[in-house]
Design a protein around this motif. Structure first.
Motif, PDB file in Angstrom:
ATOM      1  N   PRO A   1       0.814  -1.227   0.000  1.00  0.00           N
ATOM      2  CA  PRO A   1       0.000   0.000   0.000  1.00  0.00           C
ATOM      3  C   PRO A   1       0.845   1.274   0.000  1.00  0.00           C
ATOM      4  O   PRO A   1       0.433   2.288  -0.584  1.00  0.00           O
ATOM      5  N   PHE A   2       2.035   1.223   0.601  1.00  0.00           N
ATOM      6  CA  PHE A   2       2.911   2.405   0.580  1.00  0.00           C
ATOM      7  C   PHE A   2       3.388   2.693  -0.847  1.00  0.00           C
ATOM      8  O   PHE A   2       3.300   3.834  -1.323  1.00  0.00           O
ATOM      9  N   VAL A   3       3.870   1.673  -1.536  1.00  0.00           N
ATOM     10  CA  VAL A   3       4.383   1.867  -2.897  1.00  0.00           C
ATOM     11  C   VAL A   3       3.242   2.307  -3.821  1.00  0.00           C
ATOM     12  O   VAL A   3       3.423   3.157  -4.703  1.00  0.00           O
ATOM     13  N   ALA A   4       2.034   1.753  -3.596  1.00  0.00           N
ATOM     14  CA  ALA A   4       0.888   2.128  -4.427  1.00  0.00           C
ATOM     15  C   ALA A   4       0.533   3.606  -4.228  1.00  0.00           C
ATOM     16  O   ALA A   4       0.115   4.281  -5.166  1.00  0.00           O
ATOM     17  N   ALA A   5       0.728   4.105  -3.000  1.00  0.00           N
ATOM     18  CA  ALA A   5       0.299   5.474  -2.676  1.00  0.00           C
ATOM     19  C   ALA A   5       1.361   6.516  -2.985  1.00  0.00           C
ATOM     20  O   ALA A   5       1.046   7.706  -3.087  1.00  0.00           O
ATOM     21  N   GLU A   6       2.609   6.106  -3.129  1.00  0.00           N
ATOM     22  CA  GLU A   6       3.725   7.054  -3.103  1.00  0.00           C
ATOM     23  C   GLU A   6       4.415   7.109  -4.479  1.00  0.00           C
ATOM     24  O   GLU A   6       5.206   6.226  -4.838  1.00  0.00           O
ATOM     25  N   ALA A   7       4.123   8.166  -5.210  1.00  0.00           N
ATOM     26  CA  ALA A   7       4.627   8.278  -6.587  1.00  0.00           C
ATOM     27  C   ALA A   7       6.140   8.451  -6.643  1.00  0.00           C
ATOM     28  O   ALA A   7       6.740   8.260  -7.704  1.00  0.00           O
ATOM     29  N   ARG A   8       6.772   8.814  -5.501  1.00  0.00           N
ATOM     30  CA  ARG A   8       8.233   8.979  -5.539  1.00  0.00           C
ATOM     31  C   ARG A   8       8.958   7.634  -5.617  1.00  0.00           C
ATOM     32  O   ARG A   8      10.122   7.587  -6.001  1.00  0.00           O
ATOM     33  N   VAL A   9       8.299   6.534  -5.246  1.00  0.00           N
ATOM     34  CA  VAL A   9       8.949   5.214  -5.284  1.00  0.00           C
ATOM     35  C   VAL A   9       9.007   4.725  -6.730  1.00  0.00           C
ATOM     36  O   VAL A   9       7.981   4.589  -7.398  1.00  0.00           O
ATOM     37  N   ARG A  10      10.207   4.466  -7.216  1.00  0.00           N
ATOM     38  CA  ARG A  10      10.403   4.103  -8.617  1.00  0.00           C
ATOM     39  C   ARG A  10      10.674   2.620  -8.847  1.00  0.00           C
ATOM     40  O   ARG A  10      10.739   2.163  -9.989  1.00  0.00           O
ATOM     41  N   ALA A  11      10.916   1.874  -7.766  1.00  0.00           N
ATOM     42  CA  ALA A  11      11.202   0.439  -7.902  1.00  0.00           C
ATOM     43  C   ALA A  11      11.058  -0.186  -6.523  1.00  0.00           C
ATOM     44  O   ALA A  11      11.330   0.478  -5.508  1.00  0.00           O
ATOM     45  N   ALA A  12      10.631  -1.456  -6.472  1.00  0.00           N
ATOM     46  CA  ALA A  12      10.385  -2.079  -5.168  1.00  0.00           C
ATOM     47  C   ALA A  12      10.763  -3.545  -5.169  1.00  0.00           C
ATOM     48  O   ALA A  12      10.514  -4.264  -6.135  1.00  0.00           O
ATOM     49  N   VAL A  13      11.385  -3.984  -4.068  1.00  0.00           N
ATOM     50  CA  VAL A  13      11.583  -5.408  -3.789  1.00  0.00           C
ATOM     51  C   VAL A  13      10.620  -5.769  -2.669  1.00  0.00           C
ATOM     52  O   VAL A  13      10.657  -5.165  -1.592  1.00  0.00           O
ATOM     53  N   LEU A  14       9.746  -6.719  -2.957  1.00  0.00           N
ATOM     54  CA  LEU A  14       8.701  -7.122  -2.016  1.00  0.00           C
ATOM     55  C   LEU A  14       8.673  -8.639  -1.967  1.00  0.00           C
ATOM     56  O   LEU A  14       9.236  -9.304  -2.839  1.00  0.00           O
ATOM     57  N   GLY A  15       8.008  -9.219  -0.963  1.00  0.00           N
ATOM     58  CA  GLY A  15       7.909 -10.670  -0.969  1.00  0.00           C
ATOM     59  C   GLY A  15       7.438 -11.240   0.345  1.00  0.00           C
ATOM     60  O   GLY A  15       7.196 -10.514   1.322  1.00  0.00           O
ATOM     61  N   LEU A  16       7.282 -12.551   0.386  1.00  0.00           N
ATOM     62  CA  LEU A  16       6.788 -13.284   1.559  1.00  0.00           C
ATOM     63  C   LEU A  16       5.444 -12.730   1.996  1.00  0.00           C
ATOM     64  O   LEU A  16       5.169 -12.610   3.197  1.00  0.00           O
ATOM     65  N   GLY A  17       4.624 -12.363   0.998  1.00  0.00           N
ATOM     66  CA  GLY A  17       3.303 -11.828   1.283  1.00  0.00           C
ATOM     67  C   GLY A  17       2.330 -12.313   0.231  1.00  0.00           C
ATOM     68  O   GLY A  17       2.744 -12.762  -0.846  1.00  0.00           O
TER      69      GLY A  17
END
Lengths: 243, 243
Positions: A154-170
């Motif tokens: 939800p943070f990455v979805a809401a925050e246009a400044r984030v340009r790339a994300a490593v996510l997981g175990l969810g």
């Protein structure tokens, strides 16, 4: 933003801070000046801003990539006071899981509740650290697995400044709807025999990301068994997308 | 083993050879002497030993890792004569797929048939190139996707000299049983929207590998859409396991 301690070790400057009610840690290269890429990290459940896995990866971002890294304690974790409501729900969930209930829906509902608080908190933290001269308004990445994924999506979805994300175990149960709003490059980590996140939930969350550039990395083993070499890939991923 | 041509370009020596009825290509570092890691590559369906994707990756193994690379034309491909039986089956399969039949079982049966010939052929090629002074009996890796996976899984299962393998774009229907005999480290590549290999077949093949150290990398897109940055991971994987 009030700094409460500062230390330096092996090329990495560590500043602990409090922003309103939020305790956090900021790592930057010793002697850094000027804007640089910044990784916002989300810690795991029961952990905190200075958990060994967080500090270890943060130091690698700083020393190997010359990035800045910031992490805030999640409510009810680290240096934050017990939140009665969260504490009660976590205790109830623990009892329900021990009684044999499926953990995934309980974890998902809890993470969605906490995310309503952490998304605005983390955006405020981002505002503040980007005003520091040794961080600046460079490109931003997000890293978080487990609780750090449930709160991170939800943070990455809401925050246009984030340009790339490593996510997981969810899984998709927690954050599938938010994932469908994410279009930045994503590297998504799955433990193939995860006892907490059913495999089909993991694959459904990977499916849900709207990113054209997304990669799934799966390894055998349980929730906590991710191999160390996966972090090498994380560093290369952010180097590719933020520099 | 009879060499029929030799060229050198940008640090890479290319020797084309014929071993019995098998045409092949060997790439080594210019001026190489002594044993070194060797990658056996398997080309894709309808391709051959000098297909651009094969040559491009082979040259990277040589220039970036100092490895040797060998690849043989699969029967009915490249410089090999048409094999009446294979040609007939391939033509029939094409017609059946155009008539709406599921491609996966047809492809699987055909690859299993061809593998009965290529496994012993590739072992003979490996015997011969390891006797060359500029290749030697160093550690061996295998790389192959699509047809190179369907033929590669039985090869890796049969050949104890192979210590690590990159495989992918293939399903359990073709080679699940052989996969369960493989215990060396595997990096397994999946295209999430593969129109030729159903996703559950891909995941089942990954499941089938008996390797404790195995990683699945999935990317969105169709059978032919694997992103170029995946090859960087391939190079690192073999560097980690063969050097």
């Amino acid at each position: 933003m009030r700094f409460i301690s500062e230390t330096s070790f092996d090329g990495v400057r560590e500043q602990l801070f409090v922003l309103g009610e939020i305790p956090g840690a900021l790592w930057t290269p010793e002697g850094a000046a000027g804007a640089r890429p910044l990784i916002v990290m989300g810690h795991g459940g029961g952990q905190h801003k200075k958990a060994p896995a967080i500090v270890g990866l943060a130091r690698r971002f700083v020393t190997e990539c010359d990035f800045a890294v910031v992490v805030a304690d999640v409510p009810n974790h680290g240096d934050r006071p017990v939140v009665e409501n969260y504490h009660r729900i976590a205790t109830e969930n623990q009892a329900r899981m021990e009684a044999g209930e499926e953990p995934a829906p309980l974890i998902a509902a809890f993470q969605a509740l906490v995310a309503r608080q952490t998304v605005p908190e983390w955006r405020t933290v981002l505002d503040s650290v980007q005003r520091l001269p040794h961080v600046g308004a460079g490109p931003v990445g997000y890293w978080g697995v487990s609780l750090g994924c449930g709160l991170g999506v939800p943070f990455v979805a809401a925050e246009a400044r984030v340009r790339a994300a490593v996510l997981g175990l969810g899984g998709a149960l927690a954050s599938g709807a938010d994932a469908s709003c994410i279009t930045v490059p994503v590297e998504f980590l799955v433990q193939w025999d995860d006892e907490r996140v059913p495999r089909d939930q993991s694959l459904a969350l990977f499916d849900a990301f709207a990113s054209a550039d997304k990669t799934l990395h799966a390894h055998p083993g349980r929730h906590g068994d991710m191999p160390a070499f996966e972090l090498d890939s994380t560093l290369r991923f952010f180097s590719r997308h933020l520099t």
